[in-house]
Design a protein around this motif. Structure first.
Motif, PDB file in Angstrom:
ATOM      1  N   SER A  11       0.613  -1.145   0.225  1.00  0.00           N
ATOM      2  CA  SER A  11       0.049   0.018   0.125  1.00  0.00           C
ATOM      3  C   SER A  11       0.627   1.576   0.025  1.00  0.00           C
ATOM      4  O   SER A  11       0.430   2.069  -0.608  1.00  0.00           O
ATOM      5  CB  SER A  11      -0.922   0.506   1.034  1.00  0.00           C
ATOM      6  N   THR A  17      -4.607   2.641  -1.042  1.00  0.00           N
ATOM      7  CA  THR A  17      -5.922   2.501  -0.228  1.00  0.00           C
ATOM      8  C   THR A  17      -6.027   1.125   0.172  1.00  0.00           C
ATOM      9  O   THR A  17      -6.651  -0.186  -0.626  1.00  0.00           O
ATOM     10  CB  THR A  17      -6.956   3.657   0.308  1.00  0.00           C
ATOM     11  N   GLU A  19      -8.776  -2.478   0.582  1.00  0.00           N
ATOM     12  CA  GLU A  19     -10.268  -2.157   0.786  1.00  0.00           C
ATOM     13  C   GLU A  19     -10.740  -2.195   1.807  1.00  0.00           C
ATOM     14  O   GLU A  19     -10.500  -3.245   2.856  1.00  0.00           O
ATOM     15  CB  GLU A  19     -10.212  -3.451  -0.568  1.00  0.00           C
ATOM     16  N   PRO A  20     -12.007  -2.210   1.625  1.00  0.00           N
ATOM     17  CA  PRO A  20     -13.250  -1.550   2.587  1.00  0.00           C
ATOM     18  C   PRO A  20     -13.348  -3.195   3.478  1.00  0.00           C
ATOM     19  O   PRO A  20     -13.244  -4.636   2.414  1.00  0.00           O
ATOM     20  CB  PRO A  20     -14.804  -1.680   2.055  1.00  0.00           C
ATOM     21  N   SER A  21     -13.472  -4.148   4.158  1.00  0.00           N
ATOM     22  CA  SER A  21     -13.890  -4.781   5.080  1.00  0.00           C
ATOM     23  C   SER A  21     -15.072  -5.625   3.722  1.00  0.00           C
ATOM     24  O   SER A  21     -15.765  -5.607   3.868  1.00  0.00           O
ATOM     25  CB  SER A  21     -14.247  -4.380   6.525  1.00  0.00           C
ATOM     26  N   PRO A  27     -16.914  -7.630  -0.005  1.00  0.00           N
ATOM     27  CA  PRO A  27     -16.909  -5.677   0.125  1.00  0.00           C
ATOM     28  C   PRO A  27     -17.972  -4.688   0.003  1.00  0.00           C
ATOM     29  O   PRO A  27     -18.365  -4.697  -0.932  1.00  0.00           O
ATOM     30  CB  PRO A  27     -15.714  -5.523  -1.063  1.00  0.00           C
ATOM     31  N   LEU A  30     -17.892   2.284  -1.707  1.00  0.00           N
ATOM     32  CA  LEU A  30     -17.659   3.203  -0.489  1.00  0.00           C
ATOM     33  C   LEU A  30     -18.115   4.696  -1.865  1.00  0.00           C
ATOM     34  O   LEU A  30     -16.960   5.023  -2.754  1.00  0.00           O
ATOM     35  CB  LEU A  30     -16.586   3.234  -0.338  1.00  0.00           C
ATOM     36  N   ARG A 161     -12.838  -0.939  -5.808  1.00  0.00           N
ATOM     37  CA  ARG A 161     -12.078  -1.352  -6.053  1.00  0.00           C
ATOM     38  C   ARG A 161     -11.285   0.320  -6.455  1.00  0.00           C
ATOM     39  O   ARG A 161     -11.626  -0.025  -8.077  1.00  0.00           O
ATOM     40  CB  ARG A 161     -11.714  -2.319  -6.384  1.00  0.00           C
ATOM     41  N   ALA A 181      -8.776   6.856   6.187  1.00  0.00           N
ATOM     42  CA  ALA A 181      -8.610   5.244   5.725  1.00  0.00           C
ATOM     43  C   ALA A 181      -9.965   5.413   3.841  1.00  0.00           C
ATOM     44  O   ALA A 181     -11.224   5.459   4.595  1.00  0.00           O
ATOM     45  CB  ALA A 181      -9.606   4.487   6.792  1.00  0.00           C
ATOM     46  N   HIS A 182      -9.852   3.837   3.117  1.00  0.00           N
ATOM     47  CA  HIS A 182      -9.859   3.692   2.613  1.00  0.00           C
ATOM     48  C   HIS A 182     -11.004   5.077   1.536  1.00  0.00           C
ATOM     49  O   HIS A 182     -12.011   5.631   0.801  1.00  0.00           O
ATOM     50  CB  HIS A 182     -11.686   3.258   2.827  1.00  0.00           C
ATOM     51  N   TRP A 183      -9.417   5.935   1.065  1.00  0.00           N
ATOM     52  CA  TRP A 183      -9.827   7.695   0.288  1.00  0.00           C
ATOM     53  C   TRP A 183     -10.636   6.693  -0.746  1.00  0.00           C
ATOM     54  O   TRP A 183      -9.394   6.204  -2.065  1.00  0.00           O
ATOM     55  CB  TRP A 183      -8.660   8.597   0.555  1.00  0.00           C
ATOM     56  N   ARG A 184     -11.114   7.893  -1.802  1.00  0.00           N
ATOM     57  CA  ARG A 184     -11.612   7.091  -2.690  1.00  0.00           C
ATOM     58  C   ARG A 184     -11.281   9.095  -3.210  1.00  0.00           C
ATOM     59  O   ARG A 184     -12.352  10.047  -2.592  1.00  0.00           O
ATOM     60  CB  ARG A 184     -13.188   6.790  -2.991  1.00  0.00           C
TER      61      ARG A 184
END
Length: 240
Positions: A11, A17, A19-21, A27, A30, A161, A181-184
């Motif tokens: 990473s 970043t 991936e979501p849990s 998944p 987001l 993703r 966390a999990h930025w897009r």
């Protein structure tokens, strides 16, 4: 040196970043809200209506009507947050961006022709600034939506993703420590890219990595430089 897992090291190197849990159905996507992108399209529609007849690709309400129908179809097919991956929706999104880009490029060409030919649409300082500013704003919105739609396969694909090899590298991807966390990337990020690229005529904080991104940003810089340069030169002649 603290021990890092293989995933954490990857990473940091790639800027990808985690991936979501995993949820019960895989998944959790987001997706971002639809309204910022929709407001950009509506703004472009209004600007098109305000353009002089000589600078528009089609009759006053035709292009905005087409764009409005495409936008409504996208909202109906994926209401709320943008997270539904569909070939049909992807086709509609690309068609919408294509119409916006075609309209902006056509208006740019007509504006340049009017300025070079001493046309009536740019004969006075007021009409020159109104027409030039409107066309320039249309190009910024069109290119911001182009980046938004093409980067990472579109907003719906990014919701599930992020690509490990991004076409546009944002600071949060180059330095994951700056990202939450999990930025897009959201539409506002692409709007900022379109605006800064149109004023600085070069990359600022977002680096184009894919060939299409380099070409698109290069074309936008040239178009913006052409519009602003000719408008300023024409304004000097009009006011002299």
């Amino acid at each position: 040196m603290p021990f890092r897992t293989r995933r954490e090291g990857l990473s940091t190197v790639t800027g990808h970043t985690p991936e979501p849990s995993e949820g019960p159905n895989g998944p959790e996507p987001l997706g971002e809200a639809r309204w910022p992108m929709a407001m950009a399209v509506v703004t472009a529609m209004v600007l098109t209506v305000l353009l002089p007849d000589a600078l528009r690709l089609a009759p006053r309400w035709l292009i905005p009507a087409v764009e409005g129908l495409l936008l409504l179809a996208l909202i109906a097919g994926d209401p709320g947050r943008i997270d539904r991956r569909s070939t049909a929706l992807r086709t509609l999104s690309i068609a919408l961006v294509g119409v916006l880009a075609l309209s902006a490029v056509w208006s740019t060409g007509q504006l340049v022709d009017d300025i070079l030919g001493n046309g009536e649409e740019t004969a006075s300082a007021t009409s020159l600034l109104q027409s030039g500013g409107t066309v320039w704003a249309c190009t910024v919105l069109a290119f911001s939506l182009l980046y938004f739609e093409l980067d990472g396969g579109g907003a719906a694909a990014r919701a599930h993703r992020l690509p490990r090899a991004p076409a546009l590298a944002f600071p949060q991807q180059l330095n994951p420590e700056l990202a939450s966390a999990h930025w897009r990337p959201r539409y506002v990020d692409y709007l900022y890219l379109g605006l800064t690229n149109a004023t600085a005529f070069s990359p600022t904080d977002v680096m184009p990595l894919a060939p299409w991104a380099k070409i698109a940003m290069g074309v936008q810089s040239l178009v913006s430089l052409l519009i602003l340069g000719l408008v300023v030169a024409r304004a000097v002649n009009v006011l002299a």
